[in-house]
Enzyme design. Structure first.
Site, short mmCIF file in Angstrom:
data_model
loop_
_atom_site.label_atom_id
_atom_site.label_comp_id
_atom_site.label_asym_id
_atom_site.label_seq_id
_atom_site.Cartn_x
_atom_site.Cartn_y
_atom_site.Cartn_z
N CYS A 152 0.90 -1.25 -0.03
CA CYS A 152 -0.08 0.04 0.03
C CYS A 152 0.90 1.15 0.08
O CYS A 152 0.52 2.00 -0.88
CB CYS A 152 -0.96 -0.12 1.19
SG CYS A 152 -2.08 -1.30 1.15
N HIS A 153 1.86 1.39 0.97
CA HIS A 153 2.63 2.58 1.04
C HIS A 153 4.03 2.30 1.19
O HIS A 153 4.93 3.33 1.61
CB HIS A 153 2.00 3.46 2.22
CG HIS A 153 0.63 3.63 1.90
ND1 HIS A 153 -0.23 3.35 2.78
CD2 HIS A 153 0.18 4.72 1.16
CE1 HIS A 153 -1.47 3.76 2.26
NE2 HIS A 153 -1.29 4.71 1.53
N GLY A 154 4.58 1.08 1.08
CA GLY A 154 5.92 0.70 0.86
C GLY A 154 6.49 0.38 2.32
O GLY A 154 7.96 0.39 2.20
#
Length: 190
Positions: free
Chosen positions: A154-156
């Protein structure tokens, strides 16, 4: 009532043989009835706050770990959320132990995240601590990220082999739930 000497005598019509007046008996009976009514009214209200049978059934999860090979992880469900159970290899344990605590955003050793004598078994919730996505790395062939643990697409956010946050926006390590080994092949979570 006054007698012939002018002394006031108590009225004996309301006094029983044991000295209890009818008014006292009525007061005690009324208070007892009100108390009983209050308990009868509150009992359903209090009992409805107890967890239902399906919630109690989901409050613990038993996982058979006998078929999890070293280096392998599985996904299970605990309280309707993903649970990761990982059998760490000696190499993964060494990599986790080699990381200086000063490099960690949420410093914890692998020993703090596992049970004594069972350092190879890492059990964490499969919920990224950033926004609640499910990280990859527990399933076969999934991306484990640059640190060999878990990777949140999703956001690393990237987690190492001890499920500690190493890179990305997640503020803390993956949560370790309460668990215990009930045998050499079964772990009870919750």
């Amino acid at each position: 009532m006054a007698d012939t000497t002018g002394t006031v005598q108590p009225e004996t019509a309301d006094i029983g043989e044991d000295g209890v007046r009818r008014r006292d008996f009525i007061n005690i009976a009324a208070i007892a009835a009100a108390g009983t009514g209050g308990v009868v009214t509150l009992l359903p209200l209090i009992s409805q706050m107890a967890p239902s049978a399906d919630v109690l059934a989901a409050s613990t999860t038993e996982v058979d770990i006998s078929k999890i090979e070293p280096g392998q992880a599985i996904k299970a469900l605990f309280r309707r959320q993903p649970l990761f159970v990982r059998n760490l290899t000696p190499k993964e344990i060494a990599e986790a132990d080699a990381v200086p605590m000063s490099e960690l955003r949420d410093p914890q050793t692998l020993e703090e995240r596992t049970k004594p004598g069972k350092t190879n078994w890492l059990i964490t919730m499969g919920v990224c601590t950033h926004l609640g996505c499910t990280p990859l790395g527990a399933g076969p062939g999934e991306d484990r990220g640059p640190y060999g643990g878990y990777f949140c697409p999703c956001h690393g956010s990237a987690y190492d082999t001890a499920a500690r946050i190493r890179k990305g926006p997640a503020p803390t390590n993956l949560e370790v739930p309460e668990y215990e080994f009930t045998s050499d092949t079964v772990v009870k979570v919750g």
